[in-house]
Design an enzyme around this catalytic site. Structure first.
Site: not given
Length: 286
Positions: A150, A182
């Site tokens: 992330k 995603e």
């Protein structure tokens, strides 16, 4: 009253917060982040976010600058100082300020930069958008290959958000080798014949904390879950679609590339999962 933020051990009014121009987060996007939601003044899924933070740092050969307990204390202090009832706490850790710009990593003992701030979002849990759903477009996924970390490298997701806005829809789904990976800032799902289908974990998607909780709750509720890739055509032909994220929880998707999903309205599976997630997460909030 000015918002109070946290910068490298100090709680400061946001106007006084400063980070060096030589910080590698600014120059190299050399950093990671987490966003933890706040409901009823409490932190949702904090342990999961702290665990993923440690993993992201480890993947970039960065040390965790403090313990999970210390991190929790800072989160709680910011929530209290800013009187957050519903909202989010943003955390960012970078490799720090080496004193100049260089592609090579600085010495291992370089002090990392740690920044946290809050965002007040009244009505976060009762978001009316969940009653009508959102519309998305699909775009090619040309991000780097380690989306499981992330990092603060968010330029392409930002561009995708703007592409969606230009198309007069709400978000975009990324497609790679013909398969959906995603959303711009979320994990995505379809429902067909009562079965929840979502891409399996790997380096090509973020290991969502909300994703993990929602899938656990789904299985506990005796819902069938299949973790595999799916195409846009398959998504358009599904009974339902939805996404999960720390700030949106479970959000129905009612249109993909101009075609309605199912009835074109939020479905019962997404609605039930949102209800379960909010109920169970509030019980476990810290």
């Amino acid at each position: 009253m000015s918002r109070i933020v946290y910068v490298n051990g100090e709680y400061l009014p946001e106007e006084e917060a400063k980070v060096s121009i030589f910080d590698r987060g600014f120059l190299m996007a050399d950093g990671v982040y987490e966003v933890t939601s706040v409901l009823a003044g409490k932190l949702i899924d904090f342990a999961g976010h702290a665990e993923r933070l440690a993993r992201s740092l480890g993947e970039l050969d960065m040390a965790m600058p403090m313990s999970a307990d210390e991190l929790l204390a800072i989160h709680r202090e910011l929530v209290a100082k800013n009187a957050i009832d519903e909202g989010m706490v943003y955390l960012q850790i970078t490799r720090g300020n080496p004193g100049d710009r260089d592609f090579a990593f600085p010495p291992a003992d370089t002090k990392p930069t740690v920044v946290l701030f809050t965002q007040s979002k009244p009505g976060l849990a009762a978001n009316p958008v969940a009653k009508v759903g959102i519309k998305v477009i699909s775009i090619p996924d040309i991000r780097w290959g380690r989306r499981d970390i992330k990092t603060v490298q968010l330029l392409y997701p930002s561009m995708a958000k703007m592409a969606a806005k230009k198309a007069h829809v709400d978000d975009a789904w990324f497609v790679e080798d013909g398969m959906v990976t995603e959303g711009t800032s979320n994990n995505v799902y379809i429902v067909k014949g009562g079965k929840i289908i979502t891409r399996h974990l790997g380096n090509d998607i973020l290991h969502g904390i909300t994703r993990a909780a929602v899938l656990r709750f789904a299985r506990e509720a005796q819902m069938e879950v299949e973790e595999r890739p799916f195409t846009i055509d398959e998504a358009q032909a599904a009974d339902e679609a939805f996404f999960t994220s720390a700030s949106a929880f479970v959000m129905p998707v009612v249109e993909i590339d101009g075609k309605p999903v199912g009835t074109g309205k939020p479905g019962s599976v997404a609605a039930r999962l949102r209800e379960i997630y909010l109920d169970e997460s509030l019980k476990a909030a810290v």
